[in-house]
Design a protein around this motif. Structure first.
Motif, PDB file in Angstrom:
ATOM      1  N   PRO A 209       0.879  -1.173   0.000  1.00 39.22           N
ATOM      2  CA  PRO A 209       0.000   0.000   0.000  1.00 39.22           C
ATOM      3  C   PRO A 209       0.913   1.218   0.000  1.00 39.22           C
ATOM      4  CG  PRO A 209       0.187  -0.883   2.227  1.00 39.22           C
ATOM      5  CD  PRO A 209       0.933  -1.837   1.308  1.00 39.22           C
ATOM      6  N   ILE A 210       0.477   2.331  -0.576  1.00 42.32           N
ATOM      7  CA  ILE A 210       1.366   3.497  -0.589  1.00 42.32           C
ATOM      8  C   ILE A 210       1.479   4.084   0.822  1.00 42.32           C
ATOM      9  CG2 ILE A 210       1.877   5.688  -1.746  1.00 42.32           C
ATOM     10  CD1 ILE A 210       2.021   3.151  -3.529  1.00 42.32           C
ATOM     11  N   GLU A 211       0.461   3.861   1.634  1.00 45.64           N
ATOM     12  CA  GLU A 211       0.554   4.292   3.037  1.00 45.64           C
ATOM     13  C   GLU A 211       1.167   3.188   3.886  1.00 45.64           C
ATOM     14  OE1 GLU A 211      -2.540   5.621   6.570  1.00 45.64           O
ATOM     15  OE2 GLU A 211      -2.990   3.860   5.397  1.00 45.64           O
TER      16      GLU A 211
ATOM     17  N   VAL B  97      -9.616   8.624  -8.031  1.00 53.74           N
ATOM     18  CA  VAL B  97      -9.225   8.534  -6.634  1.00 53.74           C
ATOM     19  C   VAL B  97      -9.768   7.242  -6.044  1.00 53.74           C
ATOM     20  CG1 VAL B  97      -9.512   9.588  -4.365  1.00 53.74           C
ATOM     21  CG2 VAL B  97      -9.337  11.037  -6.392  1.00 53.74           C
ATOM     22  N   GLN B  98      -8.901   6.464  -5.419  1.00 52.76           N
ATOM     23  CA  GLN B  98      -9.421   5.342  -4.638  1.00 52.76           C
ATOM     24  C   GLN B  98      -9.037   5.580  -3.181  1.00 52.76           C
ATOM     25  OE1 GLN B  98      -9.261   1.335  -6.291  1.00 52.76           O
ATOM     26  NE2 GLN B  98      -9.608   2.113  -8.342  1.00 52.76           N
ATOM     27  N   CYS B  99      -7.935   4.961  -2.721  1.00 49.75           N
ATOM     28  CA  CYS B  99      -7.597   5.182  -1.312  1.00 49.75           C
ATOM     29  C   CYS B  99      -7.183   6.620  -1.070  1.00 49.75           C
ATOM     30  CB  CYS B  99      -6.520   4.218  -0.838  1.00 49.75           C
ATOM     31  SG  CYS B  99      -4.829   4.706  -1.240  1.00 49.75           S
ATOM     32  N   GLY B 100      -6.696   7.283  -2.113  1.00 49.19           N
ATOM     33  CA  GLY B 100      -6.386   8.702  -1.993  1.00 49.19           C
ATOM     34  C   GLY B 100      -4.993   9.018  -1.480  1.00 49.19           C
ATOM     35  N   PHE B 101      -4.223   8.000  -1.167  1.00 47.69           N
ATOM     36  CA  PHE B 101      -2.921   8.300  -0.547  1.00 47.69           C
ATOM     37  C   PHE B 101      -1.915   8.826  -1.564  1.00 47.69           C
ATOM     38  CE2 PHE B 101       0.776   7.633   2.234  1.00 47.69           C
ATOM     39  CZ  PHE B 101       0.255   8.118   3.426  1.00 47.69           C
ATOM     40  N   CYS B 102      -2.037   8.386  -2.805  1.00 50.87           N
ATOM     41  CA  CYS B 102      -1.140   8.902  -3.844  1.00 50.87           C
ATOM     42  C   CYS B 102      -1.668  10.201  -4.433  1.00 50.87           C
ATOM     43  CB  CYS B 102      -0.987   7.878  -4.972  1.00 50.87           C
ATOM     44  SG  CYS B 102      -2.494   7.689  -5.960  1.00 50.87           S
ATOM     45  N   LEU B 133       3.790   6.559  -7.501  1.00 50.54           N
ATOM     46  CA  LEU B 133       3.238   5.206  -7.468  1.00 50.54           C
ATOM     47  C   LEU B 133       1.800   5.232  -6.971  1.00 50.54           C
ATOM     48  CD1 LEU B 133       6.248   3.213  -5.975  1.00 50.54           C
ATOM     49  CD2 LEU B 133       5.569   3.439  -8.379  1.00 50.54           C
ATOM     50  N   CYS B 134       0.980   4.404  -7.608  1.00 49.75           N
ATOM     51  CA  CYS B 134      -0.390   4.204  -7.150  1.00 49.75           C
ATOM     52  C   CYS B 134      -0.636   2.707  -7.151  1.00 49.75           C
ATOM     53  CB  CYS B 134      -1.391   4.885  -8.077  1.00 49.75           C
ATOM     54  SG  CYS B 134      -3.105   4.520  -7.622  1.00 49.75           S
ATOM     55  N   ARG B 135      -1.117   2.171  -6.046  1.00 48.27           N
ATOM     56  CA  ARG B 135      -1.351   0.737  -5.983  1.00 48.27           C
ATOM     57  C   ARG B 135      -2.820   0.394  -6.249  1.00 48.27           C
ATOM     58  NH1 ARG B 135       1.723  -3.778  -6.761  1.00 48.27           N
ATOM     59  NH2 ARG B 135       1.935  -5.078  -4.907  1.00 48.27           N
ATOM     60  N   CYS B 136      -3.672   1.413  -6.273  1.00 50.46           N
ATOM     61  CA  CYS B 136      -5.114   1.129  -6.343  1.00 50.46           C
ATOM     62  C   CYS B 136      -5.692   1.211  -7.746  1.00 50.46           C
ATOM     63  CB  CYS B 136      -5.891   2.111  -5.476  1.00 50.46           C
ATOM     64  SG  CYS B 136      -5.429   2.160  -3.747  1.00 50.46           S
ATOM     65  N   THR B 137      -5.398   2.290  -8.454  1.00 51.57           N
ATOM     66  CA  THR B 137      -6.209   2.629  -9.633  1.00 51.57           C
ATOM     67  C   THR B 137      -5.750   1.974 -10.919  1.00 51.57           C
ATOM     68  OG1 THR B 137      -4.824   4.518 -10.210  1.00 51.57           O
ATOM     69  CG2 THR B 137      -6.637   4.929  -8.682  1.00 51.57           C
ATOM     70  N   GLY B 138      -4.515   1.489 -10.942  1.00 54.37           N
ATOM     71  CA  GLY B 138      -3.985   1.024 -12.220  1.00 54.37           C
ATOM     72  C   GLY B 138      -3.710   2.193 -13.160  1.00 54.37           C
TER      73      GLY B 138
END
Ligand code: FES
Ligand code: FES
Lengths: 783, 163
Positions: A209-211, B97-102, B133-138
């Motif tokens: 996860p990025i976090e 936007v998914q988790c929003g952290f990136c 880097l983004c792990r959620c959206t592709g």
């Protein structure tokens, strides 16, 4: 209110099936969204920081710990060790100490925690904690760890507390053995025209996860304990930490703001319990504990490794007849979650196929590697890697198109599957049809250059929510003076869109516009209603049902007041767009005011009604245990979600590089409550699946990490994504899903790696049985 | 300790900072601007991207003292009051936007791109967020949203034809 009553009120109006805006998006694009590390971000007096002292050895006895030098450092407040946390902890199997007590079982095992006034001081002091170890032989490979002569990682396994559906074998490294026996495989092999057998290996990988994980804990003199953390499981964390540390559940408050990506890595307990144990040593002071990216890779949970030996046979018509499989999961240093992954892989061991004769053995074994735990797909990406390649080979050998072979053999509604359970309604054939159409399966297309080869591959999947049989959800729906609605849930927003979809469910079930609904966040175990965990793709379904029930309850209460007021039958009334209306008298009454102040009697002679609160819960009541010897039972799981993916790619024969031209996905989601959010899962999942095929945690011969950073452990960047990602949604309603919906968050990456492997075979005629893939590996295979 | 003057999101800030403090720590821990995220503190993830005199930088790799006398823009500074920037609108509209952290880092990288190239090509978009880097959206919707905000039509090689 029971689920049946809520189901009766299912109506489709404005919100369900509409791709409404994400409820969390505005917060997230403005930087206002709060994550765990944003809490107590400012340094201030009274705020302490923690660093963990970690084992440099993969397997060692801890002889002594001397913290005197660390304690002498100015600013150091306390040092905590395993002696402070002597009770074991774990979800399904209590096999771990919060701090290693007498034995370290992986490089990175926390053996002590230093608390100081700054992170820098804590870090410096952590280096001064002297630990005397006696190194023991270690074992990393699951196939070696399962051998009777392997170094024993948990000699006390027989003493551990375990749930009644997990079966560890004391005296071995086996923490779970699930047996599936159906039909008679020995009698079936001679009837097979073609038999394909193979061994497939997958390395451990990380969620990334990025976090990174962050936990802050405060232990007050009164015995009140608070834990702020990025969590998929605030309630499970409360339960496990409370049990292990002897805190009454009511005194332990877990608060989890937005989670910056979970993928299973923030489910259950990993480093959070360390923060609580450290806070106990400095009562009255919050302790902030943050994982560095290096720690994140090896000291939080990982996806386990797997070695699979699988043999499948079919008759001359291409009908699958028999399967024998042995899955050995390398569960890592503790297997609190991993045991249930092995179990899930066992009861779903055939993949989405109807095979009459099955012998399956699924093991989780201890290894001196990062703790294996839940990761998106929960055992399914691992087992489908081998199954889907063998299916391709069977089709080829029998001379049948592999998509056709899958259509013929895939599991269908009402069939009795491997556990003896009747398959709930799904349509996997439709998913296969969608992806073959999208990828133009029947068309051979030329590569873009003479040194390139083009290929197409397909893979299908199934996955059930893997959870205790009675994992429950609850919800509260509260109406405000102006008719807006606050929905309280214990489910978490990880990016998957749960808050949005649950707000849609509340809006629809209550009869108000979506824009009127707010989700009460952050999840706080003191105020939020109970939720087992945000895992297993179960939120839309399970929490969706609970929210529906709660909204239905509120609706029922509102209608009762208005019906009495109008002297009508509640059955003739409805709520639409925030207005109570009567079909009979055509009268209307806005929710505004009424839902808090009630309604006045005629001439203001008294009042009726009052503040409206609806409550609801949901828990599946129908899952049965499975026979220990055969894995047979009436209802192994709540349901399955199924899907298909097809890949079109090119391989550069001069470099071994893959270019993914297209990934087409189709999943049967029952009912798409928010179609575009499903599409974003499909896209993100396809890239996650693609990325995962190239990922591996690497260790040296002593178990020390070699690539625990984002340069050496690469995840997909924007440059790696397929040229096109296509998604289709199939809707075969789930009997007990809200409007028929079932989950799809994990499924979207389960079969991506084998679909790619099948496409590579189509392009090159070469099969890869071990992950990770790499351009180098493909290039070498071509030589 | 060093005393520095930095213009952050248009407002001057006077701060005393330790010499080893990073710009990321200064923003988050001293100024409470927690929109800028910490994903690695090693220059590897892009979650901490801010604009230093208009150029995207990883705030974890810049010392606070280096920002002395410069302009810093963070995600909090993209909107004009309550009015979201077109990029922010596009990220919401296209579900980027998914988790929003990136997201804060993506937005600041994209903002810098659009300042330089109001009509970026596909390659320029890709290059602009390559370090995020983004792990959620592709990444599909992120690229879509940047293109959308630029108001440019998809080019022929267009990645991400998901819908
Ligand atoms: S936090 Fe700065 S690049 Fe990752
Ligand atoms: S939206 Fe989660 S990392 Fe990009």
């Amino acid at each position: 209110m029971t689920h049946a009553t809520a189901a009766a009120s299912q109506r489709i109006g404005g919100t369900i099936g509409r791709s409404v805006r994400r409820i969390d998006a505005h917060d997230k694009v403005t930087g206002a969204a709060t994550y765990a590390d944003d809490l107590l971000a400012a340094r201030g007096p009274g705020l302490y920081y923690g660093r963990l002292v970690r084992s440099p050895h993969a397997h060692a006895l801890i002889r002594s710990i001397d913290a005197s030098k660390a304690l002498a450092v100015r600013g150091v407040k306390a040092v905590v060790t395993g002696e402070d946390t002597p009770t074991r902890i774990g979800l399904y199997l209590k096999d771990r100490h919060i701090f290693a007590l007498d034995r370290a079982r992986l490089v990175g095992d926390p053996v002590a925690g230093v608390i100081a006034t700054s992170e820098e001081i804590a870090e410096e002091a952590a280096r001064l904690v002297e630990v005397e170890y006696e190194e023991l032989p270690a074992v990393f490979d699951p196939a070696e760890a399962i051998r009777p002569d392997a170094p024993l990682i948990h000699p006390e396994l027989g003493e551990y507390e375990v749930v009644n559906f997990i079966f560890p074998k004391p005296g071995t490294n086996i923490s779970e053995h699930f047996k599936l026996r159906r039909g008679d495989v020995e009698a079936a092999w001679p009837q097979c025209e073609i038999i394909v057998e193979g061994t497939f290996r997958l390395p451990p990988i990380q969620h990334v996860p990025i976090e990174p994980h962050v936990a802050i804990s405060l232990w007050e003199q009164s015995g009140q304990v608070t834990l702020w953390t990025c969590s998929q499981s605030p309630f499970a964390q409360r339960d496990l930490i409370a049990q292990s540390m002897g805190i009454p559940h009511g005194n332990l408050r877990v608060i989890s703001p937005y989670v910056g990506g979970g993928f299973g890595g923030k489910a259950g307990v990993s480093m959070e319990a360390c923060a609580v144990a450290m806070a106990r040593a400095v009562k009255g002071h919050p302790v902030k504990l943050r994982m560095t990216r290096e720690e994140e890779f090896i000291c939080t949970n990982a996806r386990q490794s797997l070695e699979a030996h699988t043999k499948i046979g079919c008759d001359s018509q291409g009908n699958l007849l028999a399967m024998e499989t042995r899955y050995i999961f390398g569960g890592g240093a503790s297997n609190e979650y991993g045991v249930n992954i092995a179990r899930a892989a066992g009861y779903s061991c055939t993949g989405p196929y109807l095979i009459p004769n099955v012998k399956g053995d699924s093991y989780c074994v201890y290894t001196n590697t990062p703790v294996g735990s839940a990761m998106r797909g929960f055992g399914m990406p691992e087992i489908h890697w081998g199954i889907e390649q063998i299916i391709d080979q069977l089709a080829e050998k029998i001379g049948m198109d592999s998509a056709e072979f899958r259509r013929r053999n895939c599991v269908k509604t009402g069939e009795t599957i491997l556990t003896g359970m009747e398959m709930p309604a799904i349509n996997l054939e439709a998913c296969i049809d969608k992806v073959t159409e999208a990828i133009q399966w029947d068309r051979r297309e030329p590569p873009s250059a003479p040194h390139k080869r083009r290929g197409k591959g397909i893979a299908i999947m199934w996955k059930a929510p893997a959870m205790p049989p009675n994992a429950g959800s609850s919800a509260v729906v509260r109406l405000n003076e102006d008719g807006t609605v606050n929905v309280e849930i214990g489910a978490q927003e990880l990016g998957q869109g749960a808050f949005t979809v649950l707000a849609q469910v509340a809006a629809e079930a209550l009869g108000v516009p979506y824009e009127w609904v707010r989700i009460s966040a952050p999840v706080d175990t003191r105020y939020s209603p109970y939720e087992w965990q945000t895992v297993a793709s179960r939120i839309t379904w399970s929490v969706g049902n609970a929210v529906m029930a709660a909204a239905g309850d509120a609706r029922h209460k509102i209608l009762a007041v208005v019906a009495e007021h109008w002297d009508e039958d509640p059955a003739d009334l409805d709520i639409k767009d925030g207005l109570v209306m009567s079909f009979k008298s055509e009268r209307e009454q806005p929710l505004e005011g009424l839902v808090v102040y009630g309604l006045p009697n005629e001439n203001f002679e008294g009042w009726k009604g009052g503040p409206i609160i609806g409550t609801g819960n949901f828990m599946p009541t129908y899952v049965t245990n499975l026979d220990f010897e055969t894995g047979q039972g009436t209802r192994a799981v709540v349901h399955y979600t199924v899907g298909a993916q097809a890949v079109d790619l090119e391989v550069d024969t001069e470099t071994g590089q893959l270019e993914i031209l297209k990934i087409a996905s189709a999943y049967d989601v029952g009912k798409a409550l928010n179609p575009d959010l499903i599409m974003t899962q499909i896209e993100g999942g396809a890239v996650h699946g693609l990325s995962s095929a190239f990922e591996a945690l690497k260790f040296d011969e002593k178990g020390r990490p070699l690539n625990n950073n984002l340069v050496d452990y690469r995840i997909a960047t924007v440059a790696d994504i397929p040229r096109e990602i296509h998604g289709d949604i199939v809707e075969t309603p789930l009997e007990d899903g809200p409007w028929g919906a079932r989950g799809v968050g994990e499924h979207v990456m389960v079969q991506t790696a084998p679909a790619i492997a099948n496409a590579i075979y189509d392009a090159l005629g070469i099969r890869f049985s071990d992950l990770p893939l790499s351009a180098e590996k493909i290039f070498l295979a071509l030589q | 300790m060093h005393t520095i003057t930095v213009t952050i999101n248009g407002a001057a800030e006077y701060l005393a900072v330790r010499s080893n403090m990073t710009l990321l720590q200064m923003l988050r821990e001293e100024l409470g601007l927690t929109g800028t995220k910490n994903g690695c503190e090693a220059g590897e993830c892009g979650a901490c991207t801010v604009l230093l005199d208009g150029e995207p930088v990883n705030a974890c790799m810049v010392l606070a003292v280096e920002s002395d006398g410069h302009q810093v823009i963070t995600v909090e500074g993209l909107a004009e009051g309550d009015e979201l920037a077109p990029l922010q609108e596009s990220f919401i509209e296209l579900n980027a936007v998914q988790c929003g952290f990136c997201t804060p880092g993506m937005l600041t990288s994209a903002h810098a791109l659009l300042q330089r190239h109001p009509k970026p090509t596909e390659d320029e978009i890709e290059e602009a967020v390559l370090g995020n880097l983004c792990r959620c959206t592709g990444y599909v919707r992120i690229v879509d949203a940047i293109r959308d905000a630029a108001g440019s039509s998809a080019s022929a090689s267009g990645k991400g034809g998901a819908r």
